[in-house]
Design a protein around this motif. Sequence first.
Motif, PDB file in Angstrom:
ATOM      1  N   GLN A 163     -22.882  22.358  19.547  1.00 18.06           N
ATOM      2  CA  GLN A 163     -23.167  23.612  18.845  1.00 18.06           C
ATOM      3  C   GLN A 163     -22.018  23.971  17.908  1.00 18.06           C
ATOM      4  O   GLN A 163     -22.237  24.470  16.806  1.00 18.06           O
ATOM      5  N   LEU A 164     -20.793  23.697  18.353  1.00 19.46           N
ATOM      6  CA  LEU A 164     -19.626  23.936  17.497  1.00 19.46           C
ATOM      7  C   LEU A 164     -19.700  23.061  16.246  1.00 19.46           C
ATOM      8  O   LEU A 164     -19.481  23.549  15.119  1.00 19.46           O
ATOM      9  N   LEU A 165     -20.017  21.792  16.413  1.00 17.59           N
ATOM     10  CA  LEU A 165     -20.139  20.887  15.266  1.00 17.59           C
ATOM     11  C   LEU A 165     -21.221  21.368  14.304  1.00 17.59           C
ATOM     12  O   LEU A 165     -21.026  21.347  13.072  1.00 17.59           O
ATOM     13  N   MET A 166     -22.343  21.832  14.837  1.00 18.00           N
ATOM     14  CA  MET A 166     -23.419  22.330  13.979  1.00 18.00           C
ATOM     15  C   MET A 166     -22.987  23.590  13.215  1.00 18.00           C
ATOM     16  O   MET A 166     -23.357  23.780  12.053  1.00 18.00           O
ATOM     17  N   MET A 167     -22.204  24.446  13.866  1.00 14.27           N
ATOM     18  CA  MET A 167     -21.685  25.641  13.189  1.00 14.27           C
ATOM     19  C   MET A 167     -20.782  25.243  12.017  1.00 14.27           C
ATOM     20  O   MET A 167     -20.844  25.825  10.931  1.00 14.27           O
ATOM     21  N   VAL A 168     -19.947  24.228  12.245  1.00 12.97           N
ATOM     22  CA  VAL A 168     -19.034  23.758  11.194  1.00 12.97           C
ATOM     23  C   VAL A 168     -19.829  23.125  10.051  1.00 12.97           C
ATOM     24  O   VAL A 168     -19.524  23.342   8.871  1.00 12.97           O
ATOM     25  N   LEU A 169     -20.858  22.351  10.400  1.00 20.04           N
ATOM     26  CA  LEU A 169     -21.692  21.737   9.355  1.00 20.04           C
ATOM     27  C   LEU A 169     -22.431  22.798   8.540  1.00 20.04           C
ATOM     28  O   LEU A 169     -22.552  22.674   7.313  1.00 20.04           O
ATOM     29  N   ASP A 170     -22.906  23.826   9.225  1.00 20.79           N
ATOM     30  CA  ASP A 170     -23.607  24.903   8.526  1.00 20.79           C
ATOM     31  C   ASP A 170     -22.665  25.614   7.567  1.00 20.79           C
ATOM     32  O   ASP A 170     -23.035  25.930   6.430  1.00 20.79           O
ATOM     33  N   GLN A 171     -21.441  25.845   8.020  1.00 23.80           N
ATOM     34  CA  GLN A 171     -20.447  26.479   7.141  1.00 23.80           C
ATOM     35  C   GLN A 171     -20.140  25.582   5.940  1.00 23.80           C
ATOM     36  O   GLN A 171     -20.017  26.060   4.815  1.00 23.80           O
ATOM     37  N   LEU A 172     -20.027  24.273   6.205  1.00 26.25           N
ATOM     38  CA  LEU A 172     -19.737  23.310   5.132  1.00 26.25           C
ATOM     39  C   LEU A 172     -20.825  23.334   4.057  1.00 26.25           C
ATOM     40  O   LEU A 172     -20.534  23.303   2.862  1.00 26.25           O
ATOM     41  N   LYS A 173     -22.073  23.438   4.502  1.00 22.31           N
ATOM     42  CA  LYS A 173     -23.203  23.437   3.565  1.00 22.31           C
ATOM     43  C   LYS A 173     -23.121  24.606   2.587  1.00 22.31           C
ATOM     44  O   LYS A 173     -23.505  24.493   1.422  1.00 22.31           O
ATOM     45  N   HIS A 174     -22.619  25.750   3.072  1.00 24.38           N
ATOM     46  CA  HIS A 174     -22.574  26.957   2.248  1.00 24.38           C
ATOM     47  C   HIS A 174     -21.161  27.278   1.745  1.00 24.38           C
ATOM     48  O   HIS A 174     -20.899  28.392   1.320  1.00 24.38           O
ATOM     49  N   SER A 175     -20.262  26.306   1.826  1.00 28.61           N
ATOM     50  CA  SER A 175     -18.866  26.569   1.432  1.00 28.61           C
ATOM     51  C   SER A 175     -18.698  26.512  -0.087  1.00 28.61           C
ATOM     52  O   SER A 175     -19.591  26.081  -0.827  1.00 28.61           O
ATOM     53  N   ASP A 176     -17.533  26.914  -0.529  1.00 25.56           N
ATOM     54  CA  ASP A 176     -17.198  26.874  -1.965  1.00 25.56           C
ATOM     55  C   ASP A 176     -16.671  25.498  -2.382  1.00 25.56           C
ATOM     56  O   ASP A 176     -16.268  25.319  -3.521  1.00 25.56           O
ATOM     57  N   HIS A 177     -16.632  24.570  -1.415  1.00 22.01           N
ATOM     58  CA  HIS A 177     -16.098  23.229  -1.711  1.00 22.01           C
ATOM     59  C   HIS A 177     -17.109  22.152  -1.298  1.00 22.01           C
ATOM     60  O   HIS A 177     -16.846  21.363  -0.381  1.00 22.01           O
ATOM     61  N   PRO A 178     -18.260  22.124  -1.970  1.00 21.96           N
ATOM     62  CA  PRO A 178     -19.308  21.169  -1.572  1.00 21.96           C
ATOM     63  C   PRO A 178     -18.887  19.716  -1.692  1.00 21.96           C
ATOM     64  O   PRO A 178     -19.477  18.844  -1.047  1.00 21.96           O
ATOM     65  N   GLU A 179     -17.841  19.447  -2.492  1.00 19.64           N
ATOM     66  CA  GLU A 179     -17.395  18.059  -2.636  1.00 19.64           C
ATOM     67  C   GLU A 179     -16.859  17.497  -1.304  1.00 19.64           C
ATOM     68  O   GLU A 179     -16.776  16.282  -1.116  1.00 19.64           O
ATOM     69  N   GLU A 180     -16.501  18.414  -0.395  1.00 20.12           N
ATOM     70  CA  GLU A 180     -16.004  17.971   0.907  1.00 20.12           C
ATOM     71  C   GLU A 180     -17.090  17.289   1.730  1.00 20.12           C
ATOM     72  O   GLU A 180     -16.787  16.526   2.640  1.00 20.12           O
ATOM     73  N   ILE A 181     -18.347  17.565   1.421  1.00 13.49           N
ATOM     74  CA  ILE A 181     -19.449  17.010   2.219  1.00 13.49           C
ATOM     75  C   ILE A 181     -19.403  15.480   2.195  1.00 13.49           C
ATOM     76  O   ILE A 181     -19.539  14.823   3.236  1.00 13.49           O
TER      77      ILE A 181
END
Length: 253
Positions: A163-181
């Motif tokens: 669940q923690l990993l999914m929370m981090v992935l969800d944050q990544l999806k909506h972050s200001d740094h999409p290149e990190e994906i």
Amino acid sequence: MLYMHDLWVNWFEGEENGYNVCRFHEWRKEDGIELVDQIPLILVSEEMFNFIENDLQDLPASLLQDIHRKTYIKKNQERHTVEYAAVVTDGKDVIVFDTIGYTLPVKKSRLIPRQERLVYEMVQGKQPEIYLIEESVTKEHHILSLEPDKMSGLTRRERQLKQLLMMVLDQLKHSDHPEEIRYWLTEWDPGQYSNIKQFSNGEAWDRLYEGTCHGWSKMHEELCKKMVKGQPFFETIWHGENERVSEHMKSQN
């Protein structure tokens, strides 16, 4: 109405998915175990059981009426009345709920095995009570509320970290740094490095989610550990779960 007495419960609050209401073998010593003095026991249909176990919607008014102020707990030798609480079973599984005064099952618990067996004995040969589910909203699973099959077979710790990993992935999806994906997808699947460079951010995120949303492995753990680094809220959850493992290992030695 059937009643149970001297029941040990371990409340999990605000859980809409039954897989997060831990079975007895996953209870921890730091969990707040409570003793319930008296509580109604109701045999319900499989549909109603699933509705209570795997959702957080308003319970039928008739069910609430049947159990109103019929549960008692003891605190400091004093008996206190609980507004709406009950043990429910469909004859195959058991769950306890407490609405804490609302109309939905806010707190849920499993039972210890001996008391679970007693439930099945008490309802044997009885017909389920019929309660109609009113205005139910179809439940939708999503990244922060995964389908049960994506959590199947995992331990309590693994479910928490997933669940923690999914929370981090969800944050990544909506972050200001999409290149990190693409960077994190490469961490997850370095063999695809040359292909990953061609992916759009959306494609890369979809691949990362699809790759990580099933099961739990050492690879999942390593990715989660790297992704939470430098994020205090997520790091606290990570360290909390891993400190418990360390303490458990010490107690075994």
